[in-house]
Design an enzyme around this catalytic site. Structure first.
Site, mmCIF file in Angstrom:
data_model
loop_
_atom_site.group_PDB
_atom_site.id
_atom_site.type_symbol
_atom_site.label_atom_id
_atom_site.label_comp_id
_atom_site.label_asym_id
_atom_site.label_seq_id
_atom_site.Cartn_x
_atom_site.Cartn_y
_atom_site.Cartn_z
ATOM 1 N N ASP A 469 0.258 -1.095 0.020
ATOM 2 C CA ASP A 469 -0.399 -0.439 -0.189
ATOM 3 C C ASP A 469 1.271 1.026 -0.113
ATOM 4 O O ASP A 469 2.198 0.968 0.256
ATOM 5 C CB ASP A 469 -0.986 0.246 1.141
ATOM 6 C CG ASP A 469 -1.860 0.776 0.785
ATOM 7 O OD1 ASP A 469 -2.539 1.241 0.214
ATOM 8 O OD2 ASP A 469 -3.049 -0.008 1.810
ATOM 9 N N ASP A 537 -10.607 2.108 -3.792
ATOM 10 C CA ASP A 537 -10.940 1.294 -2.975
ATOM 11 C C ASP A 537 -12.949 1.427 -3.134
ATOM 12 O O ASP A 537 -13.522 0.740 -2.158
ATOM 13 C CB ASP A 537 -11.110 2.294 -1.194
ATOM 14 C CG ASP A 537 -9.407 2.550 -0.703
ATOM 15 O OD1 ASP A 537 -9.056 0.881 -1.462
ATOM 16 O OD2 ASP A 537 -9.132 3.318 -0.281
HETATM 17 C C1 DGJ Z 1 -5.887 1.491 1.696
HETATM 18 C C2 DGJ Z 1 -6.754 0.742 1.571
HETATM 19 O O1 DGJ Z 1 -6.921 0.549 -0.606
HETATM 20 C C3 DGJ Z 1 -7.373 -0.428 1.652
HETATM 21 O O2 DGJ Z 1 -7.672 -1.497 0.813
HETATM 22 C C4 DGJ Z 1 -6.963 -1.056 3.093
HETATM 23 O O3 DGJ Z 1 -4.754 -2.347 2.194
HETATM 24 C C5 DGJ Z 1 -6.381 0.674 3.933
HETATM 25 N N1 DGJ Z 1 -5.610 0.974 3.249
HETATM 26 C C6 DGJ Z 1 -5.340 0.003 5.159
HETATM 27 O O4 DGJ Z 1 -5.246 0.556 5.899
#
Ligand code: DGJ
Length: 724
Positions: A469, A537
């Site tokens: 991430d 997301d």
């Molecule tokens: C952002 C990501 O896009 C999510 O899927 C998740 O992993 C969160 N970060 C976790 O903090």
């Protein structure tokens, strides 16, 4: 008229009227570079191949544009500070303070890397200064893709300063140009806009440093003459393979040419280059289709699977993720239950998300702990190793989330190494998701980041998946390591690549997801180290139909990580169908599923397993468009044209909308007959399609089929199989 033969690098090239023609060929296209009598290197043509290659020399003669004045508008790499009047590809301040640069042809060579790939290298030199630029054109013949980059070097007495350093400088000729570009923000990535380019310069760029594509990805397309459709029109798809600030200038000049200059952004990035040092730019990649957007995207998909993605021709792991199921609130026993649920669901792997680490400042929300990559003892008293073993005992694999480039100010890492953090001394810090970015230009930070992955994998060799991430942008760009602050944005990305290269050298095949908070990083520079990316997301399936549609122009389905979540109002079947158009995952609470929904999901995983190879490795055809039609329809057909899957969704709920007219298939083998059968049905529902009918491909491509999509049947998946 052929006058003589010219020897370059051991190869013989035809010389026409003293002009050297340097052709870069792919299956359908020719990119023609021409050395003028003055030794200027111009781009004479980029388009469909001519049947007689001797005619390329005539191309520039049949254009009679308005006066150029500079004689540089068609330059293959526009230098600045001498004659140029248009946007340059490169600008430099020489060691003596002079800003003038002119680049003339010095030599070139063309080599075959293998049966499908050729590399053309052209060296340009300034006649006054010992300053060279080398242009590289790597052609992937069957995929009709070119990667173009440049390298800059000099032998001046002291360092020079590069003010601009593009990867590529293209000249396109058309009667009009239509740009499709993308913008977005968190959870609303890949919003398309298509508009006619007018005279002047349109700039696509990012200045965000990390998570560089949050507002704009480096992906775009340009139609020539008129807006291309799926199957008609000339269209260029392009992107910069760079995981940081980029800049694309699209200039319609006074001769009505379109000049495209693409590269790393020069924003706050004047680059000081020492004598003898080489500055290599990342690749600008492009494919030109003469038959619409569909072909361009299929060419890019083939190229990505064949050459870029890690394990592009291989397989992927279906998974259950716990992010939205638990957020930060979990412990060993909750996770043990989720491991059982993973098995129950039937997917390959359990992916443990954010929140598993940090002790002094436990990672119980997103304000603390980032940077402290030790298991949180309260949540996980027996560590990750225990969970990996538990997963194995349950017959599933185990994967883990990391965000190794970042730090919360509330962390031990920040306390110990404030000098590792990108921040301005003496100024207030400014946070993005309560965190800051580590300074990857610093080799010690690179070691630290590599060590996080290496530590996890060497302690747990069975660890089977990493989600990488990257949630923050760079504010207050300043490195306490670098001498030259204007190198930071560039050295950051180079540092990141060094880490990723080390990871791939040691762990060549571990699947890794490029996440970046969803859509914040979607470039082939990074994707060459990853197996898949996280588009957004936002997993509301209705939104995803649109988003995945746009992403799918540039990336193959195998690279698109799609999770079934609780976003959106649609039933679980709709959500699952949409997630199946890529690499399927789930992020829902399995134990709370209605029994029928659970049965559906279990069955869907099996169905997906039976068709995933078609989706991952087949050709994608977009049949009906969610932006213009009531029903969106996407078709994946295997290379043998014997089996395919068609996903159909209702995207408009007004006036009893549905599939009123048949949907025409594309790409089928004209000599074959096919049977259609609805798959992935919700338990207890019956298909509205008659699986007994056999259709000719002629019928299916001229008349079409009707998935009977309507309210109450708003998501229909159809398998098409050759009847022998
Ligand atoms: C952002 C990501 O896009 C999510 O899927 C998740 O992993 C969160 N970060 C976790 O903090």
């Amino acid at each position: 008229m052929l006058l003589t033969l010219f020897l370059v690098g051991g190869a013989v090239f035809p010389v026409y009227s003293q002009k050297i023609i340097i052709p870069v060929y792919s299956k359908s296209n020719a990119l023609i570079l021409q050395v003028e009598d003055s030794k200027d290197l111009n781009m004479a043509y980029f388009g469909e191949k001519l049947s007689d290659e001797n005619e390329y020399k005539n191309i520039s003669r049949v254009y009679r544009p308005a006066e150029d004045y500079s004689s540089m508008l068609a330059s293959a790499y526009t230098a600045s500070g001498t004659r140029n009047l248009a946007e340059p590809a490169i600008s430099v301040t020489h060691a003596d303070g002079n800003n003038g640069l002119h680049l003339l042809y010095e030599s070139h060579k063309q080599e075959k890397i293998d049966e499908n790939v050729s590399l053309t290298t052209i060296v340009l030199k300034d006649p006054v200064y010992p300053f060279w630029v080398t242009l590289y054109y790597k052609a992937y013949v069957n995929e009709d893709v070119i990667e173009q980059w440049s390298s800059i070097r000099h032998k001046e007495k002291k360092s020079v300063t590069l003010g601009k350093f593009a990867s590529a400088n293209l000249l396109m000729r058309g009667s009009a140009y239509w740009l499709r570009q993308y913008h977005g923000d968190w959870a609303r990535e890949m919003q398309p806009e298509e508009s006619r380019l007018t005279h002047g310069i349109k700039v696509l760029d990012s200045k965000l440093g990390t998570r560089a594509n949050l507002f704009q990805p480096p992906l775009f397309m340009v139609s020539l003459d008129k807006p291309a459709t799926e199957d008609e029109g000339k269209v260029l798809f392009a992107s910069l393979s760079w995981t940081g600030n980029f800049r694309v200038d699209l200039e319609v000049d006074h001769q009505d040419n379109l000049r495209i200059i693409a590269g790393v952004s020069n924003f706050a990035s004047a680059y000081s280059l020492k004598p003898g040092e080489e500055f290599s730019t990342p690749a600008f990649l492009y494919t030109l289709s003469n038959s619409g957007k569909g072909l361009a995207s299929r060419n890019l998909h083939d190229w990505a699977r064949n050459y870029k993605l890690v394990d592009g021709k291989g397989t992927r792991l279906t998974l259950l993720n716990n992010w939205e199921a638990t957020y930060f609130d979990f412990n060993e026993s909750k996770l043990s239950a989720l491991l059982k649920d993973t098995k129950k669901l039937g997917v390959d792997l359990f992916l443990l998300d954010d929140g598993w680490f940090a002790n002094k400042y436990p990672r119980n929300d997103d304000h603390a702990g980032l940077g402290d990559w030790q298991e949180n003892k309260q949540k996980l008293p027996n560590g990750i190793s225990y969970l990996v073993k538990e997963a194995d005992a349950n017959g599933v694999k185990f994967g883990i989330w990391i965000e190794p480039e970042m730090v919360n100010p509330k962390s031990e890492l920040y306390e110990k190494h404030p000098d590792w953090v990108i921040r301005q001394p003496g100024r207030d810090e400014h946070y993005f998701r309560n965190q800051l970015v580590l300074d990857l230009s610093n080799p010690k930070v690179q070691d630290f980041v590599f060590g996080i992955v290496d530590g996890l994998l060497s302690k747990n060799p069975e660890l089977a998946y990493i989600k990488w991430d990257c949630n923050a942008v760079i504010y207050n760009a300043h490195s306490s390591y670098l001498q030259n602050q204007s190198h930071l944005y560039i050295e950051y990305v180079r540092g990141l690549y060094k880490v990723l290269q080390r990871i791939r050298a040691k762990y060549a095949s571990i699947p890794m997801m490029l996440c970046s908070g969803g859509g914040g990083r979607v470039d082939y520079g990074a994707l060459q180290y990853f197996t898949e990316y996280w588009p957004s997301d936002n997993t509301d399936p209705l939104e995803r139909i649109f988003m995945q549609w746009e992403y799918s122009y540039f990336f193959p389905a195998i690279a698109s990580a799609n999770h079934v979540t609780d976003w959106g109002k649609q039933p679980v079947k709709f959500r699952t169908d949409v997630a199946m158009m890529g690499k399927l995952g789930f992020d829902i609470v399995i134990s709370k599923l209605d029994p029928k929904d659970l049965t559906f999901c279990q069955q869907a995983v099996k169905t997906y397993d039976s068709v995933k190879d078609i989706i991952w490795q087949g050709d994608q055809y977009r049949l009906t468009n969610p932006l213009t039609d009531d029903v969106a329809s996407v078709f994946y057909l295997d290379k043998a044209k014997s089996a395919g899957v068609i996903f159909n969704y209702l995207v408009n709920n007004r006036y009893g909308a549905g599939s009123a007219v048949p949907i025409r298939l594309k790409g089928l083998d004209p000599s074959k007959k096919y049977r259609l059968e609805e798959i992935n049905l919700y338990p207890g529902t019956r298909s509205a399609l008659n699986p007994g009918t056999i259709y000719t491909s002629d019928f299916l491509m001229k008349i079409g089929f009707n998935p009977a999509v309507k309210s109450g049947r708003n998501s229909v998946v159809v398998k098409i199989t050759e009847v022998r």
